[in-house]
Design an enzyme around this catalytic site. Structure first.
Site, PDB file in Angstrom:
ATOM      1  N   GLY A 104       6.206   3.793   9.319  1.00 19.22           N
ATOM      2  CA  GLY A 104       5.449   5.034   9.443  1.00 19.22           C
ATOM      3  C   GLY A 104       5.534   5.568  10.861  1.00 19.22           C
ATOM      4  N   ALA A 139       2.071   6.848  15.952  1.00 21.78           N
ATOM      5  CA  ALA A 139       0.622   6.909  16.169  1.00 21.78           C
ATOM      6  C   ALA A 139      -0.090   5.896  15.272  1.00 21.78           C
ATOM      7  CB  ALA A 139       0.118   8.322  15.885  1.00 21.78           C
ATOM      8  N   THR A 140       0.249   5.880  13.994  1.00 23.64           N
ATOM      9  CA  THR A 140      -0.401   4.926  13.082  1.00 23.64           C
ATOM     10  C   THR A 140       0.040   3.505  13.423  1.00 23.64           C
ATOM     11  OG1 THR A 140      -0.262   6.640  11.401  1.00 23.64           O
ATOM     12  CG2 THR A 140      -0.940   4.477  10.657  1.00 23.64           C
ATOM     13  N   GLY A 141       1.311   3.364  13.774  1.00 20.62           N
ATOM     14  CA  GLY A 141       1.833   2.048  14.130  1.00 20.62           C
ATOM     15  C   GLY A 141       1.026   1.404  15.257  1.00 20.62           C
ATOM     16  N   CYS A 185      13.404   9.293   9.157  1.00 18.79           N
ATOM     17  CA  CYS A 185      13.073   8.721  10.471  1.00 18.79           C
ATOM     18  C   CYS A 185      14.249   8.787  11.427  1.00 18.79           C
ATOM     19  CB  CYS A 185      12.624   7.275  10.286  1.00 18.79           C
ATOM     20  SG  CYS A 185      13.778   6.287   9.336  1.00 18.79           S
ATOM     21  N   GLU A 202       8.831  13.498  17.944  1.00 14.53           N
ATOM     22  CA  GLU A 202       9.307  13.645  16.569  1.00 14.53           C
ATOM     23  C   GLU A 202       8.578  14.802  15.892  1.00 14.53           C
ATOM     24  OE1 GLU A 202       8.094  10.585  13.689  1.00 14.53           O
ATOM     25  OE2 GLU A 202      10.187  10.458  13.081  1.00 14.53           O
ATOM     26  N   LYS A 228       0.896  -1.177   0.000  1.00 15.06           N
ATOM     27  CA  LYS A 228       0.000   0.000   0.000  1.00 15.06           C
ATOM     28  C   LYS A 228       0.918   1.207   0.000  1.00 15.06           C
ATOM     29  CE  LYS A 228      -1.770   2.872   2.306  1.00 15.06           C
ATOM     30  NZ  LYS A 228      -1.366   4.296   2.145  1.00 15.06           N
ATOM     31  N   GLU A 286       8.560  -0.403  11.808  1.00 11.71           N
ATOM     32  CA  GLU A 286       9.646   0.579  11.608  1.00 11.71           C
ATOM     33  C   GLU A 286       9.046   1.947  11.844  1.00 11.71           C
ATOM     34  OE1 GLU A 286      12.780   0.341  11.017  1.00 11.71           O
ATOM     35  OE2 GLU A 286      13.105  -1.710  10.343  1.00 11.71           O
TER      36      GLU A 286
HETATM   37  P1  NAD Z   1       1.971   7.670   8.669  1.00 12.56           P
HETATM   38  O1  NAD Z   1       2.015   6.829   9.876  1.00 12.56           O
HETATM   39  O2  NAD Z   1       1.056   8.827   8.652  1.00 12.56           O
HETATM   40  O3  NAD Z   1       1.634   6.814   7.381  1.00 12.56           O
HETATM   41  C1  NAD Z   1       2.421   5.701   7.015  1.00 12.56           C
HETATM   42  C2  NAD Z   1       1.608   4.813   6.113  1.00 12.56           C
HETATM   43  O4  NAD Z   1       0.532   4.269   6.883  1.00 12.56           O
HETATM   44  C3  NAD Z   1       0.952   5.528   4.929  1.00 12.56           C
HETATM   45  O5  NAD Z   1       1.018   4.692   3.796  1.00 12.56           O
HETATM   46  C4  NAD Z   1      -0.500   5.671   5.387  1.00 12.56           C
HETATM   47  O6  NAD Z   1      -1.414   5.740   4.329  1.00 12.56           O
HETATM   48  C5  NAD Z   1      -0.679   4.396   6.173  1.00 12.56           C
HETATM   49  N1  NAD Z   1      -1.782   4.400   7.133  1.00 12.56           N
HETATM   50  C6  NAD Z   1      -2.325   5.451   7.785  1.00 12.56           C
HETATM   51  N2  NAD Z   1      -3.335   5.040   8.576  1.00 12.56           N
HETATM   52  C7  NAD Z   1      -3.438   3.705   8.414  1.00 12.56           C
HETATM   53  C8  NAD Z   1      -4.297   2.711   8.959  1.00 12.56           C
HETATM   54  N3  NAD Z   1      -5.262   3.013   9.838  1.00 12.56           N
HETATM   55  N4  NAD Z   1      -4.117   1.430   8.578  1.00 12.56           N
HETATM   56  C9  NAD Z   1      -3.136   1.104   7.708  1.00 12.56           C
HETATM   57  N5  NAD Z   1      -2.317   2.003   7.158  1.00 12.56           N
HETATM   58  C10 NAD Z   1      -2.449   3.290   7.505  1.00 12.56           C
HETATM   59  O7  NAD Z   1       3.485   8.138   8.429  1.00 12.56           O
HETATM   60  P2  NAD Z   1       4.007   9.143   7.329  1.00 12.56           P
HETATM   61  O8  NAD Z   1       3.657  10.519   7.755  1.00 12.56           O
HETATM   62  O9  NAD Z   1       3.622   8.650   5.980  1.00 12.56           O
HETATM   63  O10 NAD Z   1       5.588   8.906   7.441  1.00 12.56           O
HETATM   64  C11 NAD Z   1       6.382   9.538   8.363  1.00 12.56           C
HETATM   65  C12 NAD Z   1       6.663   8.633   9.545  1.00 12.56           C
HETATM   66  O11 NAD Z   1       7.297   7.428   9.100  1.00 12.56           O
HETATM   67  C13 NAD Z   1       7.622   9.251  10.523  1.00 12.56           C
HETATM   68  O12 NAD Z   1       7.159   9.023  11.833  1.00 12.56           O
HETATM   69  C14 NAD Z   1       8.925   8.497  10.276  1.00 12.56           C
HETATM   70  O13 NAD Z   1       9.796   8.490  11.386  1.00 12.56           O
HETATM   71  C15 NAD Z   1       8.424   7.134   9.920  1.00 12.56           C
HETATM   72  N6  NAD Z   1       9.423   6.385   9.150  1.00 12.56           N
HETATM   73  C16 NAD Z   1      10.084   5.328   9.744  1.00 12.56           C
HETATM   74  C17 NAD Z   1      11.077   4.636   9.038  1.00 12.56           C
HETATM   75  C18 NAD Z   1      11.840   3.492   9.661  1.00 12.56           C
HETATM   76  O14 NAD Z   1      12.464   2.718   8.926  1.00 12.56           O
HETATM   77  N7  NAD Z   1      11.839   3.349  10.980  1.00 12.56           N
HETATM   78  C19 NAD Z   1      11.370   4.994   7.717  1.00 12.56           C
HETATM   79  C20 NAD Z   1      10.672   6.057   7.149  1.00 12.56           C
HETATM   80  C21 NAD Z   1       9.695   6.743   7.867  1.00 12.56           C
END
Ligand code: NAD
Length: 492
Positions: free
Chosen positions: A230, A233-235, A286, A383, A177, A252
């Site tokens: 991501g 919060a979403t995690g 990240c 963050e 996705k 992650e």
């Molecule tokens: P996000 O959590 O808003 O979204 C990440 C993904 O999750 C998107 O594809 C989004 O559409 C999806 N999503 C949102 N709600 C969902 C749900 N209820 N069910 C399933 N999927 C859902 O994050 P973002 O703003 O896209 O990315 C930035 C974040 O990602 C930062 O916190 C960053 O630190 C983190 N990140 C971590 C790593 C790592 O390897 N640790 C790498 C890159 C980014």
């Protein structure tokens, strides 16, 4: 873009419009103009994609292949990306707003992941377990089945490639996705899979929103593995869903990574680490360097030097390789501005920046430094995901380590000193998944990466990543010894 061509989703080896017919418009963050329109996948499209991926698993299409051939498929995907690397970097740069050179780096990194895990596909071995004369016992490292991979927008090409490569190398099938804000890079990975001749349904790539396509995907009863990259919060939400169905996850998540600077450090090296670690991609990494913990005797001097560096950073669109590029969206910029206002209200001292560059039409934010940032403040703890550095002074090494470890996150950390004993003592105590000494982003494709504490669990990158894509099964065999053979069972 009323008559723009609609880019479709890649499902079961074909390009399909979404069943609902709805669209996502993709913006160039440097000027807020729409650059593409993609078909928005909804739950009904997810259903078809998961069914295709599940069929590939059920029919053992990838499992029964020689692992070397699975690896060769990944090499071909890498070759297909490489053949179009200039176009793909331009697309990645346009949809994320990052500098073109960085986008080229991202394409190269994506290619390296595919080749690295392609090369490891035939090196994932089980073991045989001695259990006495009448038993033979061995382990098999088996895929989970359909791996759902949820990707964020900050590195959409390399993050898609890295999880997909591990999954295919180990015989899982994949439904990606892609992020709604930057779906074009994932589409390029799908094109490369098509060119590489992957079996239909082995890799499916959908552009869609988290709350619809993302939620439907992780909720699907045939999804047996989730890779979520991501925000925390979403995690948390993803984990709640996964826990209901007892689905294993690789998480992650975000970070609040700190660098500890001792007074004997090469301060020019620290300034350079801040330039790349804090401000590249407008701080939207990240593991970027968000907190600078500096021994008090050199704190003022270092803040002044970093300020001079920031004053010299050029601001403009990524396609022209400016150093401060835009944030991904207006919403993201508003969040960063709010974080700056809160920092001020909580007593931090603004050294430079702190505001949106609203005179520009894209989503630009000034490179920002706050000093005297207290441990309890939001800027220290949360963050921001923008070009904002928080500086805090410390008095002794124990205080430095306590400050560095004083958040819920633990993705990366760093230490700057010329004293090897102090470097190793500090590196050992910094509680983060990756620790850098005298530099930033010192890791690579081949070094394991991932969080401790609330930055997540499971590892991506390096050989260790493959452990998260397989489950160990055990086979025990009872054998009967022919009665006449007893005399033969002698060691010679
Ligand atoms: P996000 O959590 O808003 O979204 C990440 C993904 O999750 C998107 O594809 C989004 O559409 C999806 N999503 C949102 N709600 C969902 C749900 N209820 N069910 C399933 N999927 C859902 O994050 P973002 O703003 O896209 O990315 C930035 C974040 O990602 C930062 O916190 C960053 O630190 C983190 N990140 C971590 C790593 C790592 O390897 N640790 C790498 C890159 C980014």
């Amino acid at each position: 873009m009323a008559n723009a061509e609609v880019t479709k989703n890649y499902i079961d080896g074909t390009w399909r419009d979404s069943l609902s017919g709805t669209r996502i418009e993709v913006d160039d963050p440097s000027n807020a103009e729409t650059i593409a329109v993609v078909a928005e996948a909804g739950p009904e499209d997810v259903e078809i994609a998961v069914a295709a991926a599940h069929r590939v698993f059920r029919d053992r299409v990838l499992i029964d292949m020689h692992p070397y051939d699975r690896g060769r498929m990944l090499f071909r995907v890498a070759d297909a990306l490489e053949a179009r690397s200039d176009q793909i970097a331009t697309i990645n740069c346009a949809e994320t707003g990052k500098a073109l050179d960085l986008a080229h780096d991202e394409v190269r990194t994506a290619i390296r992941y595919l080749r690295y895990y392609g090369g490891l596909a035939d090196k994932l071995e089980g073991r045989s377990i001695p259990r006495g004369a009448n038993l033979v016992d061995y382990t098999v490292r088996s895929p989970f089945g359909v791996s759902a991979q949820i990707v964020p927008w900050n590195g959409p090409l390399e993050l898609t490639a890295r999880s997909l490569a591990c999954a295919i190398a180990t015989g899982n099938s994949v439904v990606v996705k892609s992020p709604e804000l930057a779906p074009l890079s994932g589409i390029e990975v799908a094109r490369a899979c098509e060119t590489a001749g992957l079996p239909a349904g082995a890799v499916n790539v959908l552009s869609g929103y988290g709350k619809t396509a993302g939620q439907a995907l992780i909720n699907h009863s045939d999804v047996r593995h989730i890779v979520f990259t991501g925000s925390m919060a979403t995690g948390r939400m993803v984990l709640k869903t996964a826990s209901d169905r007892i689905v294993p996850c690789i998480m992650e998540l975000g970070g609040k990574s700190a660098a500890v600077v001792y007074p004997d450090a090469d301060l020019d090296g620290v300034v350079e680490a801040v330039r790349i670690g804090t401000f590249l991609n407008a701080g939207q990494n990240c593991n970027n360097l968000t907190r600078l913990l500096v021994e008090r005797s050199v704190a003022d001097e270092l803040v002044e030097r970093v300020k001079v560096c920031v004053e010299g950073l050029s601001v403009g669109p990524g396609r022209e390789n400016f150093e401060i590029t835009p944030l991904i969206s207006q919403k993201q910029r508003q969040g960063v501005e709010r974080a700056c206002q809160t920092a001020l209200s909580q007593g931090a001292r603004l050294v430079i920046g702190g505001t949106a560059l609203s005179e520009r039409c894209g989503y630009f934010m000034a490179a920002t430094i706050f000093a005297d940032v207290g441990q309890e403040s939001s800027l220290f703890q949360r963050e921001v995901f923008g070009p904002v550095l928080a500086v805090t002074a410390f008095d002794d090494p124990v205080m430095a380590v306590d400050l560095a470890n004083g958040t819920d996150q633990g993705l990366a950390a760093g230490v700057f000193t010329r004293d090897i004993d102090r470097a190793l003592w500090t590196a050992d105590l910094l509680w983060a998944g990756q620790v850098y000494v005298n530099g930033w982003y010192v890791g690579g494709v081949e070094t394991p990466f991932g969080g401790v504490k609330q930055s997540g669990y499971g590892r991506e990158k390096g050989r260790e990543a493959l452990d998260g894509y397989v489950q160990t099964r055990n086979v025990g065999i009872r054998i009967s010894q022919p009665s006449s053979s007893n005399r033969q069972r002698r060691a010679k």
